[in-house]
Scaffold this active site. Structure first.
Site, PDB file in Angstrom:
ATOM      1  N   HIS A   1       0.531  -1.071   0.463  1.00 42.78           N
ATOM      2  CA  HIS A   1      -0.140  -0.145   0.162  1.00 42.78           C
ATOM      3  C   HIS A   1       0.863   1.179   0.097  1.00 42.78           C
ATOM      4  O   HIS A   1       0.456   2.085  -0.564  1.00 42.78           O
ATOM      5  CB  HIS A   1      -0.916   0.412   1.103  1.00 42.78           C
ATOM      6  CG  HIS A   1      -1.960   1.042   1.438  1.00 42.78           C
ATOM      7  ND1 HIS A   1      -2.754   1.166   0.853  1.00 42.78           N
ATOM      8  CD2 HIS A   1      -1.726   2.307   2.127  1.00 42.78           C
ATOM      9  CE1 HIS A   1      -3.551   2.290   1.109  1.00 42.78           C
ATOM     10  NE2 HIS A   1      -2.513   3.196   1.879  1.00 42.78           N
ATOM     11  N   GLU A   2       1.654   1.622   1.204  1.00 39.95           N
ATOM     12  CA  GLU A   2       3.081   2.668   1.091  1.00 39.95           C
ATOM     13  C   GLU A   2       3.691   3.075  -0.266  1.00 39.95           C
ATOM     14  O   GLU A   2       3.599   3.997  -0.421  1.00 39.95           O
ATOM     15  CB  GLU A   2       3.811   2.285   2.416  1.00 39.95           C
ATOM     16  CG  GLU A   2       2.835   2.249   3.450  1.00 39.95           C
ATOM     17  CD  GLU A   2       1.800   3.101   3.648  1.00 39.95           C
ATOM     18  OE1 GLU A   2       2.050   4.554   2.930  1.00 39.95           O
ATOM     19  OE2 GLU A   2       0.552   3.332   4.662  1.00 39.95           O
TER      20      GLU A   2
ATOM     21  N   HIS B   1       1.541   4.365  -3.024  1.00 40.36           N
ATOM     22  CA  HIS B   1       1.330   5.341  -2.848  1.00 40.36           C
ATOM     23  C   HIS B   1       2.517   6.426  -4.006  1.00 40.36           C
ATOM     24  O   HIS B   1       2.481   7.556  -3.685  1.00 40.36           O
ATOM     25  CB  HIS B   1       1.320   6.489  -1.142  1.00 40.36           C
ATOM     26  CG  HIS B   1       0.102   6.462  -0.933  1.00 40.36           C
ATOM     27  ND1 HIS B   1      -0.604   6.773  -1.402  1.00 40.36           N
ATOM     28  CD2 HIS B   1       0.137   5.541   0.861  1.00 40.36           C
ATOM     29  CE1 HIS B   1      -1.836   6.926  -0.245  1.00 40.36           C
ATOM     30  NE2 HIS B   1      -1.407   5.939   0.987  1.00 40.36           N
TER      31      HIS B   1
ATOM     32  N   GLU C   1      -6.316   7.834  -0.998  1.00 42.51           N
ATOM     33  CA  GLU C   1      -6.583   6.665  -0.762  1.00 42.51           C
ATOM     34  C   GLU C   1      -7.188   5.047  -1.329  1.00 42.51           C
ATOM     35  O   GLU C   1      -6.941   4.562  -1.831  1.00 42.51           O
ATOM     36  CB  GLU C   1      -6.712   6.446   0.976  1.00 42.51           C
ATOM     37  CG  GLU C   1      -6.310   7.382   1.728  1.00 42.51           C
ATOM     38  CD  GLU C   1      -4.468   6.762   1.682  1.00 42.51           C
ATOM     39  OE1 GLU C   1      -4.122   5.812   1.700  1.00 42.51           O
ATOM     40  OE2 GLU C   1      -3.776   7.657   2.478  1.00 42.51           O
TER      41      GLU C   1
ATOM     42  N   TYR D   1     -10.851   5.513   2.411  1.00 43.24           N
ATOM     43  CA  TYR D   1      -9.701   4.137   2.115  1.00 43.24           C
ATOM     44  C   TYR D   1     -11.462   3.211   1.319  1.00 43.24           C
ATOM     45  O   TYR D   1     -10.847   2.726   0.107  1.00 43.24           O
ATOM     46  CB  TYR D   1      -9.453   3.579   2.905  1.00 43.24           C
ATOM     47  CG  TYR D   1      -8.135   4.407   3.771  1.00 43.24           C
ATOM     48  CD1 TYR D   1      -7.039   4.245   3.032  1.00 43.24           C
ATOM     49  CD2 TYR D   1      -8.122   5.159   4.942  1.00 43.24           C
ATOM     50  CE1 TYR D   1      -5.798   4.300   4.301  1.00 43.24           C
ATOM     51  CE2 TYR D   1      -7.232   5.933   5.178  1.00 43.24           C
ATOM     52  CZ  TYR D   1      -5.676   5.550   4.856  1.00 43.24           C
ATOM     53  OH  TYR D   1      -5.498   5.964   5.525  1.00 43.24           O
TER      54      TYR D   1
ATOM     55  N   ARG E   1       0.121   3.464  16.452  1.00 44.00           N
ATOM     56  CA  ARG E   1      -0.748   3.419  15.153  1.00 44.00           C
ATOM     57  C   ARG E   1      -2.404   4.186  15.620  1.00 44.00           C
ATOM     58  O   ARG E   1      -2.950   3.288  16.291  1.00 44.00           O
ATOM     59  CB  ARG E   1      -0.600   2.422  14.358  1.00 44.00           C
ATOM     60  CG  ARG E   1       0.541   2.412  13.083  1.00 44.00           C
ATOM     61  CD  ARG E   1       0.549   1.033  12.804  1.00 44.00           C
ATOM     62  NE  ARG E   1      -0.194   0.658  11.761  1.00 44.00           N
ATOM     63  CZ  ARG E   1      -0.855   0.105  10.524  1.00 44.00           C
ATOM     64  NH1 ARG E   1      -0.425  -1.234  11.019  1.00 44.00           N
ATOM     65  NH2 ARG E   1      -1.542  -0.172   9.405  1.00 44.00           N
TER      66      ARG E   1
END
Length: 390
Positions: A19-20, A23, A42, A107, A287
């Site tokens: 996912h990151e 980006h 997202e 998201y 987190r």
């Protein structure tokens, strides 16, 4: 993003890394113009993440992960109310701190919108070609929803594609609260075992004496265990929770996603066997994906305990996390103004650099030679690094 919560020992959370990295294209190379368009950041990235994970683990993984995402979105909407303004995919944020509006909505509602755009085209390959073209067209730009949508519609109504958008109501997607207006039809065989185990524990909660063993989840991937835990929407007696932990070793799980869902279940059912694990988890994990829901659940059961744990650990968290958890717990934290950064003293090693360079809007460093006009040239990386450190 390389949080210690990703280190599980079995590579189970590679989807977060995926996912990151995604980006780099959707979020960094092409950015949303405002926080109101954050779903573009997202939603596209969740879409790319699940596409890549499907390449790694098969198409069943795409549907399974999307089902879990839909569940998470539905849980959030039910909790805040389906008319809450923060459930709008493109919310109005005039006078609103974007941190307050942050949730699973951009998201998962964003992902379902991108998936819907693909379904309108009806051809995955053609949609992926458009996605590539979209990124190439808007690379290194910050764009709004209209820019993206116009590009998409123009692409698929020209060059012989002739997709009919006349009956599509995009405004409902963008501006209406609640769940997505068009429910997807995700399927995955991977979910069957999880649902079967959930039903087994429903029967146990009702008094059944069925056999329980570690073999119940032997060989399961992280998503299957998460699905099993997340689908438990019924009360479990403490005896059942004790039995579950005895055989599945959930209190000692190294997987933060599994442990988060397990602790949530324990708090809801008021099982004291998790308390030391919860305190330890909230001490070492900051987190917001985990901390905020756990504190909110604990607040419902024992508000004094939730506040005490937060006060003990708030300085360990990122300041945004501390701010948001404090709001969740109705704690008024004093606001502190940051101290102004002093200019380097004459003679300091950064003084000449600080006085003689600046950054142009096009990203080029400008070195001033003492005259009235600066001379633009790219500085060596070492010099740029010194400026950035300053």
């Amino acid at each position: 993003f390389a949080s210690p919560t990703l280190l599980t020992g079995d590579k189970a959370l590679t989807d977060v890394i995926c996912h990151e990295v995604a980006h780099s294209w959707t979020g960094n190379l092409v950015s949303p113009k405002t926080w109101e368009d954050f779903y573009m950041n997202e939603g596209f990235t969740m879409f790319l993440q699940r596409k890549v994970m499907a390449k790694l683990y098969g198409n069943e993984h795409f549907g399974f992960d999307a089902i879990l995402g839909w569940d998470e979105l539905q849980e959030y909407v039910e909790r805040v109310g389906d008319d809450h303004p923060y459930t709008v995919m493109r919310p109005v944020l005039d006078g609103v701190d974007p941190d307050d509006a942050y949730s699973v909505v951009p998201y998962e509602k964003g992902f379902n919108f991108i998936y819907y755009l693909e379904s309108l085209v009806g051809d995955r390959g053609e949609f992926e070609k458009w996605l590539y073209k979209y990124i190439q067209t808007f690379r290194r730009q910050a764009i709004a929803t209209d820019d993206m949508l116009n590009h998409y519609m123009t692409h698929f109504t020209t060059e012989g594609r002739n997709v009919d958008f006349s009956e599509v109501n995009f405004k409902v997607w963008f501006d209406e609260p609640g769940m997505p207006p068009v429910p997807p039809n995700f399927r995955s065989k991977l979910i069957d075992d999880s649902l079967e185990l959930t039903e087994k524990w429903r029967r146990i909660a009702e008094g059944s004496q069925e056999e329980v063993s570690p073999a119940d989840i032997d060989g399961w991937m992280c998503l299957q265990i998460c699905c099993f835990l997340n689908r438990i929407d019924f009360d479990l007696p403490v005896e059942a929770l004790t039995l579950m932990d005895k055989h599945y070793k959930l209190n000692s799980s190294n997987n933060s996603e599994v442990l988060f869902l397990w602790l949530t279940l324990c708090i809801k059912n008021k099982w004291s066997g998790h308390e030391g694990v919860l305190r330890s988890f909230l001490k070492r994990v900051g987190r917001m994906r985990f901390t905020r829901p756990l504190y909110c659940e604990l607040k419902e059961v024992d508000e004094a305990e939730a506040v005490a744990i937060f006060q003990e650990n708030k300085d360990r968290y990122h300041n945004i996390c501390s701010k948001m958890v404090a709001k969740d717990l109705d704690i008024e934290e004093p606001e502190t103004e940051p101290e102004p950064e002093p200019e380097p003293e004459p003679g300091h090693k950064f003084h000449k650099i600080y006085k003689r360079v600046s950054l142009r809007r096009d990203g080029e460093w400008v070195q001033h030679d003492g005259g009235s006009k600066p001379r633009a040239r790219r500085l060596p990386m070492s010099k740029s690094a010194e400026i950035l450190v300053r």
